[in-house]
Write an enzyme that holds these catalytic residues in place. Structure first.
Site, PDB file in Angstrom:
ATOM      1  N   GLY A  83       0.898  -0.981  -0.078  1.00  0.00           N
ATOM      2  CA  GLY A  83       0.027  -0.151   0.078  1.00  0.00           C
ATOM      3  C   GLY A  83       0.875   1.433  -0.036  1.00  0.00           C
ATOM      4  CB  CYS A  84      -0.068   4.569  -0.752  1.00  0.00           C
ATOM      5  SG  CYS A  84       0.901   6.299  -0.908  1.00  0.00           S
ATOM      6  CB  VAL A  85       4.802   4.395   2.873  1.00  0.00           C
ATOM      7  CG1 VAL A  85       4.602   2.943   3.018  1.00  0.00           C
ATOM      8  CG2 VAL A  85       5.535   4.592   1.619  1.00  0.00           C
TER       9      VAL A  85
END
Ligand code: SF4
Ligand code: SF4
Lengths: 397, 113
Positions: B111-113
Protein backbone atom coordinates in the site's frame (compact mmCIF):
# COMPACT_ATOMS: atom_id res chain seq x y z
CA UNK A 1 34.27 8.88 0.46
CA UNK A 2 36.77 6.13 0.94
CA UNK A 3 34.86 2.89 1.04
CA UNK A 4 32.83 3.22 -2.17
CA UNK A 5 33.92 4.79 -5.42
CA UNK A 6 31.27 7.29 -6.46
CA UNK A 7 32.22 9.00 -9.71
CA UNK A 8 28.64 9.87 -10.65
CA UNK A 9 27.82 11.32 -7.26
CA UNK A 10 31.02 13.37 -7.44
CA UNK A 11 29.60 15.10 -10.50
CA UNK A 12 26.78 16.36 -8.33
CA UNK A 13 29.22 18.11 -6.02
CA UNK A 14 30.67 20.33 -8.72
CA UNK A 15 29.93 24.04 -8.84
CA UNK A 16 29.33 26.49 -6.10
CA UNK A 17 25.79 25.39 -5.27
CA UNK A 18 24.53 23.39 -2.33
CA UNK A 19 24.76 19.69 -3.00
CA UNK A 20 22.81 16.92 -1.36
CA UNK A 21 25.74 14.60 -2.04
CA UNK A 22 28.04 16.84 -0.01
CA UNK A 23 25.48 16.84 2.82
CA UNK A 24 25.16 13.06 2.80
CA UNK A 25 28.96 12.79 2.83
CA UNK A 26 29.11 15.03 5.87
CA UNK A 27 26.60 12.77 7.60
CA UNK A 28 28.56 9.73 6.44
CA UNK A 29 31.72 11.04 8.09
CA UNK A 30 29.97 10.31 11.39
CA UNK A 31 27.68 7.46 10.42
CA UNK A 32 28.90 4.13 9.12
CA UNK A 33 25.53 3.16 7.63
CA UNK A 34 25.27 6.39 5.68
CA UNK A 35 28.52 5.50 3.91
CA UNK A 36 26.56 2.62 2.40
CA UNK A 37 23.80 5.01 1.44
CA UNK A 38 26.28 6.74 -0.86
CA UNK A 39 27.39 3.41 -2.27
CA UNK A 40 23.85 2.28 -2.97
CA UNK A 41 22.92 5.59 -4.56
CA UNK A 42 25.93 5.38 -6.90
CA UNK A 43 24.90 1.87 -7.86
CA UNK A 44 21.35 2.92 -8.57
CA UNK A 45 22.63 5.65 -10.87
CA UNK A 46 24.74 3.03 -12.66
CA UNK A 47 21.88 0.56 -12.95
CA UNK A 48 19.28 3.20 -13.70
CA UNK A 49 16.84 1.88 -11.11
CA UNK A 50 16.01 2.59 -7.51
CA UNK A 51 17.36 0.00 -5.11
CA UNK A 52 14.79 0.53 -2.38
CA UNK A 53 11.96 -1.87 -1.84
CA UNK A 54 8.59 -0.20 -1.60
CA UNK A 55 7.13 0.17 1.86
CA UNK A 56 7.57 -2.37 4.60
CA UNK A 57 5.97 -3.02 7.93
CA UNK A 58 7.76 -0.89 10.47
CA UNK A 59 6.55 1.33 13.25
CA UNK A 60 6.31 1.99 16.95
CA UNK A 61 3.98 0.63 19.61
CA UNK A 62 0.45 1.98 19.60
CA UNK A 63 0.84 3.77 16.26
CA UNK A 64 -0.06 2.51 12.82
CA UNK A 65 1.68 5.32 11.01
CA UNK A 66 4.57 7.76 11.21
CA UNK A 67 7.36 5.38 10.25
CA UNK A 68 7.98 4.59 6.61
CA UNK A 69 9.94 1.43 5.87
CA UNK A 70 12.95 1.58 3.58
CA UNK A 71 14.69 -1.71 2.93
CA UNK A 72 17.57 -2.12 0.54
CA UNK A 73 17.24 -4.49 -2.39
CA UNK A 74 20.96 -5.21 -2.23
CA UNK A 75 21.69 -5.57 1.49
CA UNK A 76 24.58 -8.01 0.88
CA UNK A 77 26.44 -5.29 -0.92
CA UNK A 78 25.38 -2.43 1.33
CA UNK A 79 24.60 -3.83 4.78
CA UNK A 80 24.42 -0.34 6.31
CA UNK A 81 21.21 0.39 4.44
CA UNK A 82 19.56 -3.01 4.85
CA UNK A 83 17.09 -1.06 6.98
CA UNK A 84 17.16 2.68 6.54
CA UNK A 85 13.73 3.79 7.67
CA UNK A 86 12.17 7.24 7.72
CA UNK A 87 10.28 8.80 10.61
CA UNK A 88 7.72 11.44 9.77
CA UNK A 89 7.57 13.91 12.61
CA UNK A 90 4.83 16.52 12.97
CA UNK A 91 6.32 19.88 12.15
CA UNK A 92 5.65 23.12 13.96
CA UNK A 93 3.06 25.13 11.99
CA UNK A 94 4.81 27.88 10.07
CA UNK A 95 8.04 25.91 10.50
CA UNK A 96 9.42 27.96 13.39
CA UNK A 97 12.11 26.30 15.51
CA UNK A 98 14.57 27.62 18.02
CA UNK A 99 18.18 26.80 17.24
CA UNK A 100 18.23 24.88 20.51
CA UNK A 101 15.39 22.64 19.31
CA UNK A 102 17.14 22.06 16.01
CA UNK A 103 20.29 20.97 17.83
CA UNK A 104 18.33 18.54 19.98
CA UNK A 105 16.63 17.09 16.90
CA UNK A 106 20.00 16.81 15.21
CA UNK A 107 21.44 14.95 18.19
CA UNK A 108 18.57 12.46 18.10
CA UNK A 109 19.12 12.05 14.40
CA UNK A 110 22.84 11.34 14.96
CA UNK A 111 22.22 8.97 17.83
CA UNK A 112 19.41 6.79 16.48
CA UNK A 113 19.49 7.34 12.72
CA UNK A 114 21.83 7.98 9.82
CA UNK A 115 22.54 11.58 10.71
CA UNK A 116 20.32 13.06 8.00
CA UNK A 117 17.03 14.83 8.19
CA UNK A 118 14.71 16.62 5.83
CA UNK A 119 13.26 20.02 6.65
CA UNK A 120 10.64 19.34 5.47
CA UNK A 121 9.43 16.51 3.27
CA UNK A 122 6.79 17.38 0.70
CA UNK A 123 4.28 16.04 3.24
CA UNK A 124 5.17 18.93 5.55
CA UNK A 125 6.76 16.62 8.11
CA UNK A 126 10.25 16.75 9.51
CA UNK A 127 11.77 13.51 8.26
CA UNK A 128 14.49 11.67 10.13
CA UNK A 129 16.26 9.19 7.91
CA UNK A 130 18.17 6.01 8.40
CA UNK A 131 17.21 3.95 11.44
CA UNK A 132 16.30 0.32 12.01
CA UNK A 133 13.12 -1.16 13.42
CA UNK A 134 15.07 -2.03 16.58
CA UNK A 135 15.93 1.64 17.09
CA UNK A 136 12.48 3.01 16.24
CA UNK A 137 11.03 2.95 19.75
CA UNK A 138 14.00 4.74 21.35
CA UNK A 139 14.00 7.32 18.59
CA UNK A 140 10.31 7.91 19.14
CA UNK A 141 10.65 8.18 22.92
CA UNK A 142 13.47 10.69 22.68
CA UNK A 143 11.43 12.78 20.24
CA UNK A 144 8.52 12.69 22.66
CA UNK A 145 10.78 13.93 25.44
CA UNK A 146 11.45 17.15 23.58
CA UNK A 147 7.80 17.58 22.66
CA UNK A 148 7.60 16.08 19.18
CA UNK A 149 5.19 13.46 17.92
CA UNK A 150 5.01 11.31 14.82
CA UNK A 151 2.97 12.35 11.79
CA UNK A 152 0.78 10.42 9.40
CA UNK A 153 1.54 7.80 6.77
CA UNK A 154 -0.47 5.13 4.97
CA UNK A 155 -4.27 5.35 4.99
CA UNK A 156 -4.24 8.01 7.68
CA UNK A 157 -4.95 11.68 8.00
CA UNK A 158 -1.57 12.92 6.82
CA UNK A 159 0.15 15.55 8.90
CA UNK A 160 -1.78 18.74 8.21
CA UNK A 161 0.41 21.65 7.18
CA UNK A 162 0.08 25.41 6.97
CA UNK A 163 1.73 28.38 5.34
CA UNK A 164 3.42 30.90 7.61
CA UNK A 165 0.23 32.97 7.56
CA UNK A 166 -0.29 35.82 9.94
CA UNK A 167 3.05 35.24 11.58
CA UNK A 168 4.88 36.88 8.71
CA UNK A 169 2.55 37.48 5.81
CA UNK A 170 0.35 40.54 5.31
CA UNK A 171 -2.00 38.68 2.96
CA UNK A 172 -3.11 35.97 5.37
CA UNK A 173 -6.90 36.07 5.67
CA UNK A 174 -6.95 33.84 8.74
CA UNK A 175 -4.57 32.39 11.30
CA UNK A 176 -3.28 29.37 9.38
CA UNK A 177 -0.84 28.29 12.06
CA UNK A 178 -3.47 28.28 14.78
CA UNK A 179 -6.00 26.44 12.63
CA UNK A 180 -3.43 23.83 11.64
CA UNK A 181 -2.32 23.18 15.18
CA UNK A 182 -5.81 22.98 16.68
CA UNK A 183 -7.20 20.78 13.93
CA UNK A 184 -4.18 18.46 14.01
CA UNK A 185 -4.63 18.02 17.73
CA UNK A 186 -8.35 17.39 17.33
CA UNK A 187 -7.81 14.64 14.77
CA UNK A 188 -4.65 13.13 16.24
CA UNK A 189 -6.22 9.67 16.39
CA UNK A 190 -6.79 9.71 12.65
CA UNK A 191 -3.17 10.77 12.15
CA UNK A 192 -1.67 8.03 14.29
CA UNK A 193 -3.96 5.11 13.57
CA UNK A 194 -4.88 4.91 9.88
CA UNK A 195 -8.66 4.51 9.69
CA UNK A 196 -9.44 5.24 6.04
CA UNK A 197 -9.63 3.60 2.65
CA UNK A 198 -6.68 5.68 1.61
CA UNK A 199 -4.82 8.82 2.61
CA UNK A 200 -6.47 12.15 3.42
CA UNK A 201 -4.62 15.46 3.43
CA UNK A 202 -5.60 18.85 4.80
CA UNK A 203 -3.51 21.94 4.07
CA UNK A 204 -3.98 25.53 5.15
CA UNK A 205 -3.00 28.52 3.01
CA UNK A 206 -3.69 32.03 4.16
CA UNK A 207 -4.54 33.45 0.74
CA UNK A 208 -5.02 32.26 -2.86
CA UNK A 209 -1.28 32.49 -3.55
CA UNK A 210 -1.46 29.11 -1.82
CA UNK A 211 2.10 28.62 -0.61
CA UNK A 212 1.32 25.08 0.59
CA UNK A 213 0.02 24.17 -2.91
CA UNK A 214 -3.02 22.89 -1.10
CA UNK A 215 -5.24 23.39 -4.14
CA UNK A 216 -3.30 20.76 -6.04
CA UNK A 217 -2.06 18.51 -3.28
CA UNK A 218 -4.60 18.14 -0.54
CA UNK A 219 -7.92 16.37 -0.39
CA UNK A 220 -9.24 19.27 1.62
CA UNK A 221 -7.68 22.66 1.11
CA UNK A 222 -8.45 25.66 3.23
CA UNK A 223 -7.53 28.81 1.34
CA UNK A 224 -7.92 32.29 2.76
CA UNK A 225 -10.11 34.70 0.78
CA UNK A 226 -12.01 37.94 1.30
CA UNK A 227 -15.59 38.73 0.40
CA UNK A 228 -15.59 42.48 -0.07
CA UNK A 229 -13.55 44.69 -2.38
CA UNK A 230 -9.81 44.80 -2.94
CA UNK A 231 -8.45 47.88 -1.21
CA UNK A 232 -6.91 50.38 -3.60
CA UNK A 233 -4.50 53.19 -2.79
CA UNK A 234 -4.60 55.45 -5.87
CA UNK A 235 -1.49 57.39 -4.85
CA UNK A 236 0.59 54.26 -4.69
CA UNK A 237 -0.90 53.16 -8.03
CA UNK A 238 0.42 56.40 -9.49
CA UNK A 239 3.86 55.60 -8.14
CA UNK A 240 3.78 52.16 -9.75
CA UNK A 241 2.59 53.75 -13.00
CA UNK A 242 5.88 55.62 -13.13
CA UNK A 243 7.90 52.43 -12.95
CA UNK A 244 6.09 49.96 -15.26
CA UNK A 245 3.21 49.58 -17.68
CA UNK A 246 0.16 48.81 -15.53
CA UNK A 247 -2.07 48.11 -18.53
CA UNK A 248 0.33 45.52 -19.91
CA UNK A 249 1.35 43.81 -16.69
CA UNK A 250 -1.76 44.07 -14.56
CA UNK A 251 -4.93 45.04 -16.44
CA UNK A 252 -4.37 42.74 -19.40
CA UNK A 253 -3.25 39.88 -17.19
CA UNK A 254 -6.31 39.87 -14.98
CA UNK A 255 -7.95 36.50 -15.77
CA UNK A 256 -11.46 37.84 -15.35
CA UNK A 257 -10.75 41.14 -17.17
CA UNK A 258 -12.35 43.12 -14.42
CA UNK A 259 -9.75 45.87 -13.97
CA UNK A 260 -9.65 49.20 -15.70
CA UNK A 261 -6.97 51.87 -15.59
CA UNK A 262 -8.15 55.05 -17.27
CA UNK A 263 -6.91 58.60 -16.83
CA UNK A 264 -4.82 57.55 -13.89
CA UNK A 265 -7.73 55.94 -12.05
CA UNK A 266 -7.48 52.26 -11.17
CA UNK A 267 -10.80 50.46 -10.64
CA UNK A 268 -11.80 46.86 -10.11
CA UNK A 269 -15.22 45.40 -10.76
CA UNK A 270 -14.96 43.17 -7.72
CA UNK A 271 -18.07 41.16 -8.55
CA UNK A 272 -16.10 39.44 -11.28
CA UNK A 273 -12.79 39.15 -9.46
CA UNK A 274 -11.80 35.49 -9.09
CA UNK A 275 -9.24 36.36 -6.41
CA UNK A 276 -6.24 35.09 -8.27
CA UNK A 277 -3.99 37.58 -6.38
CA UNK A 278 -2.16 38.63 -9.55
CA UNK A 279 -2.85 42.37 -9.26
CA UNK A 280 -2.17 42.39 -5.51
CA UNK A 281 1.07 40.46 -5.86
CA UNK A 282 2.26 42.75 -8.66
CA UNK A 283 1.49 45.98 -6.79
CA UNK A 284 1.56 45.00 -3.11
CA UNK A 285 1.95 48.56 -1.84
CA UNK A 286 -1.13 49.77 -3.72
CA UNK A 287 -3.54 46.85 -3.44
CA UNK A 288 -4.58 44.72 -0.48
CA UNK A 289 -7.16 42.00 0.14
CA UNK A 290 -10.46 43.29 1.52
CA UNK A 291 -11.53 43.39 5.15
CA UNK A 292 -14.21 40.67 5.28
CA UNK A 293 -11.88 37.73 5.55
CA UNK A 294 -12.46 34.02 5.72
CA UNK A 295 -11.56 30.94 3.74
CA UNK A 296 -12.81 28.82 0.91
CA UNK A 297 -12.81 25.05 1.08
CA UNK A 298 -11.84 22.95 -1.89
CA UNK A 299 -12.19 19.22 -1.93
CA UNK A 300 -10.63 16.37 -3.82
CA UNK A 301 -7.21 17.38 -5.14
CA UNK A 302 -4.60 14.64 -5.45
CA UNK A 303 -1.43 13.54 -7.21
CA UNK A 304 -1.52 11.14 -10.20
CA UNK A 305 -1.44 7.75 -8.43
CA UNK A 306 -4.31 5.32 -9.22
CA UNK A 307 -6.71 7.57 -11.14
CA UNK A 308 -4.81 10.57 -12.52
CA UNK A 309 -4.16 13.97 -10.96
CA UNK A 310 -6.96 16.34 -10.18
CA UNK A 311 -7.55 19.75 -8.68
CA UNK A 312 -10.04 20.23 -5.94
CA UNK A 313 -13.52 21.59 -6.61
CA UNK A 314 -14.97 24.47 -4.69
CA UNK A 315 -16.99 23.07 -1.83
CA UNK A 316 -17.62 26.26 0.11
CA UNK A 317 -16.89 29.61 -1.50
CA UNK A 318 -16.73 31.38 1.84
CA UNK A 319 -16.44 29.89 5.28
CA UNK A 320 -16.08 32.22 8.24
CA UNK A 321 -13.05 30.52 9.72
CA UNK A 322 -12.23 33.56 11.83
CA UNK A 323 -15.50 33.17 13.67
CA UNK A 324 -15.14 29.38 13.79
CA UNK A 325 -11.78 29.92 15.50
CA UNK A 326 -13.66 31.34 18.47
CA UNK A 327 -15.81 28.19 18.55
CA UNK A 328 -12.78 25.91 18.55
CA UNK A 329 -13.24 25.13 14.83
CA UNK A 330 -16.33 23.08 15.61
CA UNK A 331 -17.98 23.82 12.25
CA UNK A 332 -14.86 22.63 10.46
CA UNK A 333 -14.34 19.46 12.46
CA UNK A 334 -18.04 18.53 12.13
CA UNK A 335 -17.89 19.04 8.39
CA UNK A 336 -14.75 16.94 8.06
CA UNK A 337 -16.38 14.19 10.08
CA UNK A 338 -19.42 14.23 7.77
CA UNK A 339 -17.13 13.99 4.74
CA UNK A 340 -15.34 11.02 6.30
CA UNK A 341 -18.66 9.36 7.19
CA UNK A 342 -19.70 9.69 3.56
CA UNK A 343 -16.38 8.25 2.40
CA UNK A 344 -16.77 5.45 4.88
CA UNK A 345 -20.25 4.65 3.65
CA UNK A 346 -19.59 4.72 -0.09
CA UNK A 347 -15.83 4.51 -0.66
CA UNK A 348 -13.73 1.69 -2.01
CA UNK A 349 -10.26 0.57 -1.06
CA UNK A 350 -7.61 3.02 -2.31
CA UNK A 351 -10.18 5.48 -3.59
CA UNK A 352 -9.50 9.09 -2.68
CA UNK A 353 -12.37 11.34 -1.70
CA UNK A 354 -12.15 13.32 -4.96
CA UNK A 355 -12.53 10.17 -7.04
CA UNK A 356 -15.44 9.01 -4.93
CA UNK A 357 -17.25 12.34 -5.28
CA UNK A 358 -16.78 12.22 -9.03
CA UNK A 359 -18.17 8.69 -9.16
CA UNK A 360 -21.07 9.63 -6.92
CA UNK A 361 -21.84 13.09 -8.30
CA UNK A 362 -21.10 16.37 -6.59
CA UNK A 363 -24.78 17.17 -6.14
CA UNK A 364 -25.51 13.89 -4.39
CA UNK A 365 -22.41 14.27 -2.29
CA UNK A 366 -23.36 17.75 -1.13
CA UNK A 367 -26.83 16.61 -0.28
CA UNK A 368 -25.48 13.74 1.82
CA UNK A 369 -23.10 15.89 3.81
CA UNK A 370 -25.78 18.55 4.20
CA UNK A 371 -24.31 21.49 2.33
CA UNK A 372 -26.50 23.78 0.25
CA UNK A 373 -24.98 24.22 -3.19
CA UNK A 374 -24.03 27.81 -3.89
CA UNK A 375 -24.15 29.32 -7.40
CA UNK A 376 -20.48 30.26 -7.04
CA UNK A 377 -19.49 26.60 -7.05
CA UNK A 378 -20.89 25.95 -10.53
CA UNK A 379 -17.93 25.91 -12.89
CA UNK A 380 -19.75 26.75 -16.13
CA UNK A 381 -23.01 28.52 -15.42
CA UNK A 382 -25.71 29.09 -18.01
CA UNK A 383 -24.33 26.70 -20.61
CA UNK A 384 -26.96 23.98 -20.37
CA UNK A 385 -30.24 24.86 -22.11
CA UNK A 386 -32.02 21.80 -20.72
CA UNK A 387 -32.90 23.17 -17.33
CA UNK A 388 -36.31 22.49 -15.94
CA UNK A 389 -37.60 25.08 -13.50
CA UNK A 390 -40.29 23.09 -11.70
CA UNK A 391 -41.55 25.93 -9.55
CA UNK A 392 -41.94 28.40 -12.37
CA UNK A 393 -43.83 25.98 -14.57
CA UNK A 394 -46.11 25.17 -11.67
CA UNK A 395 -46.85 28.83 -11.17
CA UNK A 396 -47.78 29.38 -14.81
CA UNK A 397 -50.17 26.50 -14.88
CA UNK B 1 15.60 -15.62 3.51
CA UNK B 2 15.06 -16.03 7.21
CA UNK B 3 13.50 -18.96 9.03
CA UNK B 4 11.77 -19.50 12.32
CA UNK B 5 12.00 -22.74 14.25
CA UNK B 6 8.59 -23.99 15.26
CA UNK B 7 7.77 -27.50 16.54
CA UNK B 8 10.88 -28.86 14.91
CA UNK B 9 9.88 -27.36 11.58
CA UNK B 10 11.77 -24.66 9.76
CA UNK B 11 9.29 -22.10 8.47
CA UNK B 12 10.38 -19.58 5.95
CA UNK B 13 9.61 -15.92 6.75
CA UNK B 14 10.50 -12.65 5.06
CA UNK B 15 12.69 -9.92 6.58
CA UNK B 16 9.82 -8.76 8.73
CA UNK B 17 8.65 -12.12 9.97
CA UNK B 18 5.67 -12.77 7.69
CA UNK B 19 5.43 -16.45 6.77
CA UNK B 20 6.02 -17.08 3.10
CA UNK B 21 3.98 -20.23 2.56
CA UNK B 22 0.43 -19.73 3.79
CA UNK B 23 -0.23 -23.45 3.91
CA UNK B 24 2.26 -23.75 6.77
CA UNK B 25 -0.07 -21.73 9.00
CA UNK B 26 -1.69 -23.36 12.02
CA UNK B 27 -3.50 -21.85 15.01
CA UNK B 28 -0.55 -22.93 17.17
CA UNK B 29 1.77 -20.95 14.97
CA UNK B 30 -0.40 -17.85 15.43
CA UNK B 31 -0.17 -18.30 19.23
CA UNK B 32 3.58 -18.72 18.91
CA UNK B 33 4.07 -15.60 16.77
CA UNK B 34 1.88 -13.52 19.10
CA UNK B 35 3.77 -14.74 22.15
CA UNK B 36 7.02 -13.53 20.61
CA UNK B 37 5.52 -10.03 20.70
CA UNK B 38 4.30 -10.58 24.25
CA UNK B 39 0.65 -11.01 23.32
CA UNK B 40 -1.79 -13.66 24.61
CA UNK B 41 -4.47 -14.26 22.01
CA UNK B 42 -7.97 -13.85 23.44
CA UNK B 43 -11.30 -14.79 21.92
CA UNK B 44 -11.64 -11.38 20.25
CA UNK B 45 -8.17 -11.74 18.74
CA UNK B 46 -9.24 -15.08 17.33
CA UNK B 47 -12.48 -13.80 15.91
CA UNK B 48 -10.54 -11.17 14.02
CA UNK B 49 -7.88 -13.62 12.86
CA UNK B 50 -10.48 -16.05 11.56
CA UNK B 51 -12.45 -13.28 9.92
CA UNK B 52 -9.44 -11.82 8.14
CA UNK B 53 -8.38 -15.27 6.91
CA UNK B 54 -11.83 -15.86 5.48
CA UNK B 55 -11.79 -12.45 3.84
CA UNK B 56 -8.41 -13.20 2.32
CA UNK B 57 -9.53 -16.58 1.00
CA UNK B 58 -12.48 -14.97 -0.72
CA UNK B 59 -10.76 -11.86 -2.07
CA UNK B 60 -7.07 -12.79 -2.27
CA UNK B 61 -6.21 -9.46 -0.64
CA UNK B 62 -6.31 -8.13 2.89
CA UNK B 63 -9.32 -5.96 3.72
CA UNK B 64 -8.99 -2.18 3.92
CA UNK B 65 -8.12 -1.05 7.39
CA UNK B 66 -11.53 0.65 7.47
CA UNK B 67 -13.22 -2.74 7.27
CA UNK B 68 -11.05 -4.12 10.05
CA UNK B 69 -12.12 -1.20 12.21
CA UNK B 70 -15.78 -1.79 11.37
CA UNK B 71 -15.50 -5.48 12.14
CA UNK B 72 -13.81 -4.72 15.45
CA UNK B 73 -16.51 -2.22 16.35
CA UNK B 74 -19.15 -4.88 15.60
CA UNK B 75 -17.41 -7.62 17.54
CA UNK B 76 -16.84 -5.47 20.59
CA UNK B 77 -20.24 -3.70 20.39
CA UNK B 78 -18.62 -0.29 20.08
CA UNK B 79 -20.60 2.75 19.04
CA UNK B 80 -18.68 3.62 15.88
CA UNK B 81 -15.80 2.83 13.59
CA UNK B 82 -13.57 5.40 15.25
CA UNK B 83 -13.83 3.51 18.53
CA UNK B 84 -13.30 0.27 16.64
CA UNK B 85 -10.10 1.63 15.21
CA UNK B 86 -8.81 2.56 18.66
CA UNK B 87 -9.75 -0.86 19.99
CA UNK B 88 -7.59 -2.55 17.32
CA UNK B 89 -4.55 -0.91 18.87
CA UNK B 90 -5.50 -2.25 22.30
CA UNK B 91 -5.69 -5.73 20.85
CA UNK B 92 -2.78 -5.39 18.43
CA UNK B 93 -0.61 -2.53 19.70
CA UNK B 94 1.64 -2.42 16.63
CA UNK B 95 -1.40 -2.06 14.44
CA UNK B 96 -3.41 -4.46 12.27
CA UNK B 97 -0.89 -4.66 9.44
CA UNK B 98 2.05 -5.53 11.61
CA UNK B 99 0.30 -7.94 13.97
CA UNK B 100 -3.13 -9.16 12.91
CA UNK B 101 -2.06 -9.91 9.35
CA UNK B 102 1.15 -11.54 10.48
CA UNK B 103 -0.48 -13.82 13.05
CA UNK B 104 -3.13 -14.75 10.51
CA UNK B 105 -0.36 -15.98 8.24
CA UNK B 106 -1.30 -13.75 5.32
CA UNK B 107 1.04 -12.05 2.95
CA UNK B 108 2.33 -8.66 3.87
CA UNK B 109 -0.08 -5.89 2.95
CA UNK B 110 1.17 -3.51 0.30
CA UNK B 111 0.00 0.00 0.00
CA UNK B 112 0.95 3.57 -0.15
CA UNK B 113 3.20 4.97 2.50
S1 SF4 C 1 -0.35 31.43 1.12
FE1 SF4 C 1 -0.74 33.63 1.08
S2 SF4 C 1 -0.90 34.15 3.26
FE2 SF4 C 1 0.15 32.18 3.17
S3 SF4 C 1 2.32 32.70 3.14
FE3 SF4 C 1 1.66 32.45 1.01
S4 SF4 C 1 1.18 34.51 0.33
FE4 SF4 C 1 1.19 34.56 2.58
S1 SF4 D 1 -7.21 39.34 -7.95
FE1 SF4 D 1 -6.96 38.51 -10.01
S2 SF4 D 1 -9.07 38.38 -10.77
FE2 SF4 D 1 -9.12 39.76 -9.03
S3 SF4 D 1 -8.87 41.79 -9.89
FE3 SF4 D 1 -6.81 41.08 -9.30
S4 SF4 D 1 -5.99 40.16 -11.17
FE4 SF4 D 1 -8.20 40.33 -11.46
Amino acid sequence: MGKHKTPQLDELKKGKWPSFVREIERAASKSERTVDLLGQLEKSYEDGITLWKHGGMVGVRGYGSGVVGRFSDVPEEFPGVQEYHTARVLSVPGFFYTSDTLRKLADICDKYAGGIFNFHGSTGDIQILGFTQAEAEDLFQSLAKIGFDLGGSGSALRSPSACVGQARCEWACYDTMHACREITNYFLDEVHRPPFYYKFKIKFSGCPIDCTSSGARSDLSVIGVWKDNIKIDQEKIAEYANTFDIIKYVVNKCPSKCISFKEGKFTINDKFCVKCMHCIATMPRALKPGDVKGAQLRLGAKAPVVDGPRLGFLLLPFYDINKDKEDGYSYFTDLVQRIWDFWDEHGKNRERIGELVQRFGIGNFMEEIGIEPHPAVVSYPRTNPYIKFDNQIDKEE
Amino acid sequence: MAFIEFKGQKIEVDDEGYIQDMSKWTPDLAEFLAKQDGIELTETHWELINWIREYFNENQVCPAVRLVAKKTADLCSLSNVKEGNKKIYELFPDGPARMLVKYAGLSKPTGCV
